[in-house]
Design a protein around this motif. Structure first.
Motif, PDB file in Angstrom:
ATOM      1  N   ARG A  84       0.820  -1.221   0.000  1.00  0.00           N
ATOM      2  CA  ARG A  84       0.000   0.000   0.000  1.00  0.00           C
ATOM      3  C   ARG A  84       0.852   1.269   0.000  1.00  0.00           C
ATOM      4  NH1 ARG A  84      -3.444  -1.057   5.213  1.00  0.00           N
ATOM      5  NH2 ARG A  84      -1.365  -1.719   5.814  1.00  0.00           N
ATOM      6  N   TYR A  85       2.138   1.150   0.380  1.00  0.00           N
ATOM      7  CA  TYR A  85       2.972   2.344   0.529  1.00  0.00           C
ATOM      8  C   TYR A  85       4.200   2.271  -0.368  1.00  0.00           C
ATOM      9  CZ  TYR A  85       0.074   2.427   4.682  1.00  0.00           C
ATOM     10  OH  TYR A  85      -0.994   2.411   5.540  1.00  0.00           O
ATOM     11  N   LYS A  86       4.528   3.406  -0.951  1.00  0.00           N
ATOM     12  CA  LYS A  86       5.702   3.486  -1.832  1.00  0.00           C
ATOM     13  C   LYS A  86       6.409   4.811  -1.569  1.00  0.00           C
ATOM     14  CE  LYS A  86       2.946   5.427  -5.607  1.00  0.00           C
ATOM     15  NZ  LYS A  86       1.964   5.936  -4.690  1.00  0.00           N
ATOM     16  N   ALA A  87       7.591   4.944  -2.170  1.00  0.00           N
ATOM     17  CA  ALA A  87       8.328   6.204  -2.056  1.00  0.00           C
ATOM     18  C   ALA A  87       7.429   7.332  -2.543  1.00  0.00           C
ATOM     19  CB  ALA A  87       9.605   6.140  -2.881  1.00  0.00           C
ATOM     20  N   GLY A  88       7.406   8.411  -1.774  1.00  0.00           N
ATOM     21  CA  GLY A  88       6.582   9.559  -2.107  1.00  0.00           C
ATOM     22  C   GLY A  88       5.285   9.633  -1.325  1.00  0.00           C
ATOM     23  N   ASP A  89       4.885   8.528  -0.692  1.00  0.00           N
ATOM     24  CA  ASP A  89       3.629   8.528   0.056  1.00  0.00           C
ATOM     25  C   ASP A  89       3.713   9.303   1.372  1.00  0.00           C
ATOM     26  OD1 ASP A  89       2.288   7.119  -1.867  1.00  0.00           O
ATOM     27  OD2 ASP A  89       2.389   5.181  -0.825  1.00  0.00           O
ATOM     28  N   PHE A  90       4.905   9.411   1.928  1.00  0.00           N
ATOM     29  CA  PHE A  90       5.099  10.137   3.185  1.00  0.00           C
ATOM     30  C   PHE A  90       6.246  11.126   2.989  1.00  0.00           C
ATOM     31  CE2 PHE A  90       3.261   6.026   4.242  1.00  0.00           C
ATOM     32  CZ  PHE A  90       2.167   6.408   5.008  1.00  0.00           C
ATOM     33  N   PRO A  91       5.980  12.229   2.300  1.00  0.00           N
ATOM     34  CA  PRO A  91       7.061  13.150   1.921  1.00  0.00           C
ATOM     35  C   PRO A  91       7.787  13.793   3.094  1.00  0.00           C
ATOM     36  CG  PRO A  91       4.904  14.084   1.387  1.00  0.00           C
ATOM     37  CD  PRO A  91       4.675  12.668   1.802  1.00  0.00           C
ATOM     38  N   VAL A  92       7.119  14.043   4.192  1.00  0.00           N
ATOM     39  CA  VAL A  92       7.802  14.662   5.338  1.00  0.00           C
ATOM     40  C   VAL A  92       8.783  13.665   5.946  1.00  0.00           C
ATOM     41  CG1 VAL A  92       7.519  15.668   7.638  1.00  0.00           C
ATOM     42  CG2 VAL A  92       5.933  16.297   5.795  1.00  0.00           C
ATOM     43  N   ALA A  93       8.352  12.416   6.111  1.00  0.00           N
ATOM     44  CA  ALA A  93       9.249  11.382   6.651  1.00  0.00           C
ATOM     45  C   ALA A  93      10.446  11.181   5.730  1.00  0.00           C
ATOM     46  CB  ALA A  93       8.499  10.067   6.836  1.00  0.00           C
ATOM     47  N   GLU A  94      10.208  11.209   4.436  1.00  0.00           N
ATOM     48  CA  GLU A  94      11.300  11.014   3.483  1.00  0.00           C
ATOM     49  C   GLU A  94      12.256  12.201   3.485  1.00  0.00           C
ATOM     50  OE1 GLU A  94       9.631   9.644  -0.301  1.00  0.00           O
ATOM     51  OE2 GLU A  94       8.173   8.484   0.858  1.00  0.00           O
ATOM     52  N   ALA A  95      11.726  13.415   3.606  1.00  0.00           N
ATOM     53  CA  ALA A  95      12.591  14.601   3.685  1.00  0.00           C
ATOM     54  C   ALA A  95      13.431  14.556   4.958  1.00  0.00           C
ATOM     55  CB  ALA A  95      11.755  15.873   3.634  1.00  0.00           C
ATOM     56  N   CYS A  96      12.808  14.159   6.061  1.00  0.00           N
ATOM     57  CA  CYS A  96      13.555  14.060   7.326  1.00  0.00           C
ATOM     58  C   CYS A  96      14.678  13.031   7.221  1.00  0.00           C
ATOM     59  CB  CYS A  96      12.618  13.696   8.476  1.00  0.00           C
ATOM     60  SG  CYS A  96      11.520  15.029   8.987  1.00  0.00           S
ATOM     61  N   ALA A  97      14.413  11.916   6.575  1.00  0.00           N
ATOM     62  CA  ALA A  97      15.429  10.861   6.444  1.00  0.00           C
ATOM     63  C   ALA A  97      16.671  11.364   5.713  1.00  0.00           C
ATOM     64  CB  ALA A  97      14.844   9.648   5.719  1.00  0.00           C
ATOM     65  N   HIS A  98      16.504  12.355   4.863  1.00  0.00           N
ATOM     66  CA  HIS A  98      17.635  12.903   4.116  1.00  0.00           C
ATOM     67  C   HIS A  98      18.258  14.117   4.806  1.00  0.00           C
ATOM     68  CE1 HIS A  98      17.078  10.288   0.697  1.00  0.00           C
ATOM     69  NE2 HIS A  98      15.797  10.546   0.736  1.00  0.00           N
ATOM     70  N   ALA A  99      17.673  14.530   5.932  1.00  0.00           N
ATOM     71  CA  ALA A  99      18.119  15.774   6.565  1.00  0.00           C
ATOM     72  C   ALA A  99      18.618  15.613   7.995  1.00  0.00           C
ATOM     73  CB  ALA A  99      16.973  16.791   6.557  1.00  0.00           C
ATOM     74  N   VAL A 100      18.253  14.531   8.682  1.00  0.00           N
ATOM     75  CA  VAL A 100      18.585  14.421  10.098  1.00  0.00           C
ATOM     76  C   VAL A 100      20.060  14.100  10.320  1.00  0.00           C
ATOM     77  CG1 VAL A 100      16.255  13.826  10.845  1.00  0.00           C
ATOM     78  CG2 VAL A 100      17.841  12.004  10.219  1.00  0.00           C
ATOM     79  N   LEU A 101      20.617  14.739  11.342  1.00  0.00           N
ATOM     80  CA  LEU A 101      22.013  14.522  11.712  1.00  0.00           C
ATOM     81  C   LEU A 101      22.128  14.692  13.225  1.00  0.00           C
ATOM     82  CD1 LEU A 101      24.939  14.094  10.693  1.00  0.00           C
ATOM     83  CD2 LEU A 101      25.154  16.594  10.655  1.00  0.00           C
ATOM     84  N   SER A 102      22.616  13.672  13.898  1.00  0.00           N
ATOM     85  CA  SER A 102      22.769  13.725  15.350  1.00  0.00           C
ATOM     86  C   SER A 102      24.139  14.275  15.708  1.00  0.00           C
ATOM     87  CB  SER A 102      22.580  12.336  15.965  1.00  0.00           C
ATOM     88  OG  SER A 102      21.270  11.869  15.717  1.00  0.00           O
ATOM     89  N   LEU A 103      24.122  15.330  16.507  1.00  0.00           N
ATOM     90  CA  LEU A 103      25.362  15.957  16.974  1.00  0.00           C
ATOM     91  C   LEU A 103      25.821  15.264  18.257  1.00  0.00           C
ATOM     92  CD1 LEU A 103      24.523  19.750  16.484  1.00  0.00           C
ATOM     93  CD2 LEU A 103      25.708  18.198  14.920  1.00  0.00           C
ATOM     94  N   PRO A 104      27.096  15.410  18.604  1.00  0.00           N
ATOM     95  CA  PRO A 104      27.573  14.810  19.858  1.00  0.00           C
ATOM     96  C   PRO A 104      26.811  15.370  21.054  1.00  0.00           C
ATOM     97  CG  PRO A 104      29.408  15.691  18.561  1.00  0.00           C
ATOM     98  CD  PRO A 104      28.151  16.128  17.892  1.00  0.00           C
ATOM     99  N   LEU A 105      26.397  14.501  21.940  1.00  0.00           N
ATOM    100  CA  LEU A 105      25.737  14.905  23.184  1.00  0.00           C
ATOM    101  C   LEU A 105      25.831  13.735  24.152  1.00  0.00           C
ATOM    102  CD1 LEU A 105      23.908  17.142  24.554  1.00  0.00           C
ATOM    103  CD2 LEU A 105      22.019  15.638  23.981  1.00  0.00           C
ATOM    104  N   TYR A 106      26.487  13.971  25.264  1.00  0.00           N
ATOM    105  CA  TYR A 106      26.610  12.943  26.286  1.00  0.00           C
ATOM    106  C   TYR A 106      26.786  13.639  27.635  1.00  0.00           C
ATOM    107  CZ  TYR A 106      31.503  13.898  25.088  1.00  0.00           C
ATOM    108  OH  TYR A 106      32.689  14.521  24.804  1.00  0.00           O
TER     109      TYR A 106
END
Length: 137
Positions: A84-106
């Motif tokens: 039922r789901y393909k690339a493009g069906d959840f554009p916000v989730a897909e944009a986030c997947a290409h944009a998220v970056l975790s910075l050091p934090l401990y």
């Protein structure tokens, strides 16, 4: 033994996250949302940046380790394949997947280390032409 330190470590991460929030203002990256009446523990401090891969490589060259958590949205992961789901069906989730970056934090990270990371993000964001990618909803 470590459980007794959990609250202290959480507060240390929350303090550093608040410092990152302040230091990363006007940097061209989107910091994690702060939601009223919600207590974030900042297991990760994940920003969103256009040109994420270039920023990550530049930070690595500056000696700052980062990570990409969740590089593939759930609906595109093989374990969750659903016709039922393909690339493009959840554009916000897909944009986030290409944009998220975790910075050091401990918990034992110093304020000076957070300042250095933020300084490099600012410097490199200007160099790589970062623009805020996603608006908060």
């Amino acid at each position: 033994m470590k459980l007794s330190r959990l609250e202290q470590w959480t507060e240390a991460r929350r303090k550093l996250a608040a410092e990152y929030d302040r230091l990363l203002e006007d940097s061209g990256v989107l910091s994690p949302a702060v939601i009223p009446n919600v207590r974030h523990v900042y297991c990760l401090y994940t920003i969103q940046a256009s040109g994420r891969d270039e920023l990550q490589q530049a930070l690595e060259s500056a000696g700052i380790k980062t990570a990409v958590h969740y590089p593939v949205p759930i609906h595109l992961m093989p374990a969750y394949t659903d016709e039922r789901y393909k690339a493009g069906d959840f554009p916000v989730a897909e944009a986030c997947a290409h944009a998220v970056l975790s910075l050091p934090l401990y918990p034992h990270m110093s304020s000076e280390q957070a300042q250095q990371v933020a300084h490099e993000v600012h410097r490199l964001s200007r160099k790589t032409g970062q623009e805020t990618l996603l608006s908060r909803r």
